[in-house]
Design a protein around this motif. Structure first.
Motif, PDB file in Angstrom:
ATOM      1  N   GLU A 248       0.831  -1.207   0.000  1.00 42.60           N
ATOM      2  CA  GLU A 248       0.000   0.000   0.000  1.00 42.60           C
ATOM      3  C   GLU A 248       0.868   1.260   0.000  1.00 42.60           C
ATOM      4  O   GLU A 248       0.597   2.217  -0.722  1.00 42.60           O
ATOM      5  CB  GLU A 248      -0.912  -0.019   1.229  1.00 42.60           C
ATOM      6  N   THR A 249       1.940   1.231   0.791  1.00 47.54           N
ATOM      7  CA  THR A 249       2.852   2.370   0.811  1.00 47.54           C
ATOM      8  C   THR A 249       3.525   2.561  -0.538  1.00 47.54           C
ATOM      9  O   THR A 249       3.647   3.680  -1.049  1.00 47.54           O
ATOM     10  CB  THR A 249       3.912   2.162   1.903  1.00 47.54           C
ATOM     11  N   ALA A 250       3.962   1.442  -1.131  1.00 46.35           N
ATOM     12  CA  ALA A 250       4.618   1.515  -2.444  1.00 46.35           C
ATOM     13  C   ALA A 250       3.651   2.048  -3.499  1.00 46.35           C
ATOM     14  O   ALA A 250       4.037   2.850  -4.364  1.00 46.35           O
ATOM     15  CB  ALA A 250       5.138   0.137  -2.852  1.00 46.35           C
ATOM     16  N   PHE A 251       2.378   1.629  -3.428  1.00 44.67           N
ATOM     17  CA  PHE A 251       1.409   2.118  -4.414  1.00 44.67           C
ATOM     18  C   PHE A 251       1.144   3.603  -4.224  1.00 44.67           C
ATOM     19  O   PHE A 251       1.017   4.343  -5.207  1.00 44.67           O
ATOM     20  CB  PHE A 251       0.108   1.330  -4.296  1.00 44.67           C
ATOM     21  N   ALA A 252       1.058   4.041  -2.960  1.00 45.97           N
ATOM     22  CA  ALA A 252       0.840   5.473  -2.718  1.00 45.97           C
ATOM     23  C   ALA A 252       2.018   6.289  -3.254  1.00 45.97           C
ATOM     24  O   ALA A 252       1.829   7.347  -3.868  1.00 45.97           O
ATOM     25  CB  ALA A 252       0.648   5.720  -1.221  1.00 45.97           C
ATOM     26  N   GLN A 253       3.232   5.784  -3.038  1.00 49.06           N
ATOM     27  CA  GLN A 253       4.399   6.485  -3.571  1.00 49.06           C
ATOM     28  C   GLN A 253       4.398   6.472  -5.098  1.00 49.06           C
ATOM     29  O   GLN A 253       4.731   7.473  -5.743  1.00 49.06           O
ATOM     30  CB  GLN A 253       5.673   5.835  -3.032  1.00 49.06           C
ATOM     31  N   MET A 254       4.009   5.329  -5.676  1.00 48.37           N
ATOM     32  CA  MET A 254       3.942   5.244  -7.135  1.00 48.37           C
ATOM     33  C   MET A 254       2.902   6.201  -7.690  1.00 48.37           C
ATOM     34  O   MET A 254       3.130   6.867  -8.708  1.00 48.37           O
ATOM     35  CB  MET A 254       3.617   3.812  -7.555  1.00 48.37           C
ATOM     36  N   SER A 255       1.729   6.272  -7.024  1.00 48.12           N
ATOM     37  CA  SER A 255       0.697   7.195  -7.500  1.00 48.12           C
ATOM     38  C   SER A 255       1.174   8.641  -7.426  1.00 48.12           C
ATOM     39  O   SER A 255       0.871   9.454  -8.289  1.00 48.12           O
ATOM     40  CB  SER A 255      -0.580   7.008  -6.671  1.00 48.12           C
ATOM     41  N   GLY A 256       1.961   8.940  -6.372  1.00 48.57           N
ATOM     42  CA  GLY A 256       2.519  10.292  -6.289  1.00 48.57           C
ATOM     43  C   GLY A 256       3.474  10.588  -7.427  1.00 48.57           C
ATOM     44  O   GLY A 256       3.432  11.668  -8.015  1.00 48.57           O
ATOM     45  N   ARG A 257       4.343   9.607  -7.744  1.00 51.27           N
ATOM     46  CA  ARG A 257       5.275   9.808  -8.858  1.00 51.27           C
ATOM     47  C   ARG A 257       4.535   9.917 -10.182  1.00 51.27           C
ATOM     48  O   ARG A 257       4.871  10.752 -11.036  1.00 51.27           O
ATOM     49  CB  ARG A 257       6.287   8.663  -8.902  1.00 51.27           C
ATOM     50  N   ILE A 258       3.520   9.063 -10.376  1.00 51.47           N
ATOM     51  CA  ILE A 258       2.748   9.127 -11.618  1.00 51.47           C
ATOM     52  C   ILE A 258       2.041  10.472 -11.737  1.00 51.47           C
ATOM     53  O   ILE A 258       1.990  11.080 -12.805  1.00 51.47           O
ATOM     54  CB  ILE A 258       1.745   7.965 -11.687  1.00 51.47           C
ATOM     55  N   GLY A 259       1.469  10.933 -10.600  1.00 48.36           N
ATOM     56  CA  GLY A 259       0.806  12.228 -10.632  1.00 48.36           C
ATOM     57  C   GLY A 259       1.761  13.361 -10.977  1.00 48.36           C
ATOM     58  O   GLY A 259       1.435  14.250 -11.766  1.00 48.36           O
ATOM     59  N   GLU A 260       2.964  13.304 -10.384  1.00 53.08           N
ATOM     60  CA  GLU A 260       3.953  14.333 -10.677  1.00 53.08           C
ATOM     61  C   GLU A 260       4.395  14.261 -12.141  1.00 53.08           C
ATOM     62  O   GLU A 260       4.538  15.292 -12.815  1.00 53.08           O
ATOM     63  CB  GLU A 260       5.158  14.162  -9.756  1.00 53.08           C
ATOM     64  N   GLN A 261       4.606  13.036 -12.640  1.00 53.89           N
ATOM     65  CA  GLN A 261       4.985  12.887 -14.047  1.00 53.89           C
ATOM     66  C   GLN A 261       3.871  13.360 -14.969  1.00 53.89           C
ATOM     67  O   GLN A 261       4.126  13.971 -16.016  1.00 53.89           O
ATOM     68  CB  GLN A 261       5.331  11.422 -14.336  1.00 53.89           C
ATOM     69  N   TRP A 262       2.621  13.074 -14.579  1.00 56.60           N
ATOM     70  CA  TRP A 262       1.494  13.518 -15.391  1.00 56.60           C
ATOM     71  C   TRP A 262       1.431  15.047 -15.446  1.00 56.60           C
ATOM     72  O   TRP A 262       1.206  15.635 -16.501  1.00 56.60           O
ATOM     73  CB  TRP A 262       0.195  12.953 -14.828  1.00 56.60           C
ATOM     74  N   ARG A 263       1.648  15.672 -14.278  1.00 59.07           N
ATOM     75  CA  ARG A 263       1.626  17.129 -14.259  1.00 59.07           C
ATOM     76  C   ARG A 263       2.777  17.704 -15.075  1.00 59.07           C
ATOM     77  O   ARG A 263       2.615  18.722 -15.760  1.00 59.07           O
ATOM     78  CB  ARG A 263       1.677  17.616 -12.809  1.00 59.07           C
ATOM     79  N   THR A 264       3.940  17.026 -15.001  1.00 58.58           N
ATOM     80  CA  THR A 264       5.079  17.486 -15.806  1.00 58.58           C
ATOM     81  C   THR A 264       4.776  17.365 -17.287  1.00 58.58           C
ATOM     82  O   THR A 264       5.055  18.291 -18.075  1.00 58.58           O
ATOM     83  CB  THR A 264       6.330  16.662 -15.459  1.00 58.58           C
TER      84      THR A 264
END
Length: 495
Positions: A248-264
């Protein structure tokens, strides 16, 4: 047909099957244990039965064993205790006397190995051959019959007593169908049901974080734009052993990275759209001017004076050159963006390169009444980089500085050694860059409608080239005090 079951349902089904198998194995082991315990108890209590029969029954005569004489005695004994069966064996285990009904004796010879183990005091229970079964085994009691006055002669035969005979088996079968066995089975079924319910509840509690993670992932998938999802549990530490919490922690971190990449990516896409729009705007002006002057020359060629015709042609040529330079800059930027350019580093003198760039910019500086100065100490002169790309960087920076420096101002290039790097500074005495444009200077190359001080493609090209060299450009500017661009290059080994 493949069952479409959830993970919890599959785990519950596997748990139920394993529980059923364990209950069956437990019931079988319990029944077998009870049976062996009963056999041990019966054999232990009846260990001396055969010896007593041999002592009280005249089975030995002057001529040896008397099978006919003992048959009636065997009938009497079996009448008193119907669960036992008595047999008279010769020294080889052959049955020579018995009271079995006709057709019930199915095995005429009894194996002597269990008999010998019993006689020497082996561990109970000891199972011997059942004469009334082809391959059955029963607990027994046995006594050796010896010839001679003191009973110390050779073995003449054996009294073999089966302690749980056919009558015992028939009675046990009736008891198996009685209420006692049914109550036992119902008790085991109730215990199994309680364990199943408790196991399913525990399984549900264990898989609850997995359900929560599944819902979180489903919500993440339904968002049009990836967003960083909040953690529903505390972040997993390095020693965390709960795999679901770690996941769950890894997925939350992954979602954060994906969100940041999406915004970029969204920001880059927006910048690309603005780039295309602004380039279209900048192309429209020189192309419109070029088209207008060429059309004038075409329509009024006969009425134009030679001097006026030359002026029109000069303006058209200048606009054409502007479009060509813009197209070349776009081509260079595209090659840098897509990794088509690989720097070829070599050692060279920055002073020589700066002098060459000054010569190219000299006419433009003189036209704008801008002076060019340089500060190049010897210890900060030799660098290791791509000569052609660094020339492009200096040309763009000087061109940009000269263009935004008023008449009477100056542009200075200064070098300074800092450890294993050479710091290059290009400064001017212009009006500087407004604070609101500093952040966007290297991301938005055109800014129509502003005061004209914008980065242009030149600064984007400078930034990409320096990134290829593992460096970055830094802007220091204060309104009214000019702009200062700084970047570092690797110093040559022998500098």
């Amino acid at each position: 047909m493949k069952l479409n079951l959830t993970l919890t349902q599959r785990l519950s089904l596997v748990f139920a099957i394993l529980l059923l198998a364990c209950c069956g194995a437990s019931a079988w082991l319990q029944i077998r244990s009870n049976s062996m315990h009963e056999k041990e108890v019966v054999q232990g209590l009846s260990r001396g039965v055969a010896e007593s029969i041999a002592h009280d029954t005249p089975v030995m005569g002057e001529h040896g064993l008397m099978p006919d004489a003992v048959r009636r005695m065997f009938d009497q004994l079996m009448t008193v205790n119907p669960s036992v069966e008595v047999y008279l064996l010769d020294p080889h285990g052959v049955i020579i006397g018995h009271a079995a009904p006709a057709g019930h004796l199915l095995r005429p010879v009894v194996n002597l190995a269990p008999i010998h183990r019993f006689l020497i005091g082996g561990m109970l229970p000891i199972l011997g051959d059942d004469p009334r079964s082809i391959d059955g085994k029963k607990v027994f009691s046995v006594a050796a019959l010896r010839s001679g006055a003191h009973q110390d002669g050779p073995v003449s035969g054996y009294i073999y007593v089966v302690l749980q005979g056919e009558e015992h088996d028939r009675l046990a079968a009736r008891v198996a169908a009685s209420s006692v066995l049914r109550n036992t089975l119902w008790s085991m079924a109730l215990v199994g049901l309680l364990v199943l319910v408790a196991g399913l509840v525990a399984l549900r509690l264990i898989t609850r974080p997995l359900h929560r993670l599944t819902e979180t992932m489903r919500d993440f998938d339904t968002h049009a734009e990836p967003v960083e999802l909040p953690l529903t549990t505390t972040p997993a530490s390095a020693g965390q052993r709960d795999e679901i919490a770690v996941l769950e922690t890894a997925f939350a971190q992954m979602s954060g990275r994906i969100g940041e990449q999406w915004r970029t990516l969204s920001r880059q896409d927006q910048e690309r759209r603005e780039l295309v729009a602004n380039i279209s705007h900048d192309l429209r002006t020189p192309l419109g001017s070029l088209h207008g002057y060429l059309e004038t020359l075409l329509l009024k060629d006969a009425t134009l004076a030679p001097a006026e015709r030359q002026r029109y042609l000069g303006i058209a040529l200048a606009q054409s050159s502007k479009v060509g330079k813009l197209a070349q800059s776009l081509f260079e930027l595209a090659r840098l963006e897509h990794g088509s350019v690989e720097p070829v580093a070599e050692d060279f003198l920055l002073s020589d390169l700066i002098q060459d760039v000054y010569q190219k910019c000299e006419l433009k500086a003189q036209a704008g009444q801008v002076s060019l100065e340089a500060s190049m100490p010897r210890d900060a002169n030799l660098v290791h980089a791509d000569l052609g790309l660094i020339e492009r960087v200096l040309t763009n920076l000087l061109d940009n500085a000269i263009r935004h420096t008023p008449a009477g101002g100056k542009v200075t290039v200064a070098l300074r050694r800092e450890g294993r790097q050479v710091l290059v500074t290009v400064s001017d005495t212009g009006q500087g860059i407004p604070p609101q444009l500093l952040e966007k200077l290297f991301r938005r190359p055109f800014s129509p409608g502003t005061d004209g001080r914008n980065g242009g493609l030149g600064l984007l090209i400078v930034q990409r080239i320096l990134q290829l060299h593992g460096s970055a450009i830094e802007l220091r500017s204060e309104p009214g005090k000019g702009a200062v661009f700084c970047f570092a290059l690797q110093a040559a080994g022998r500098a």
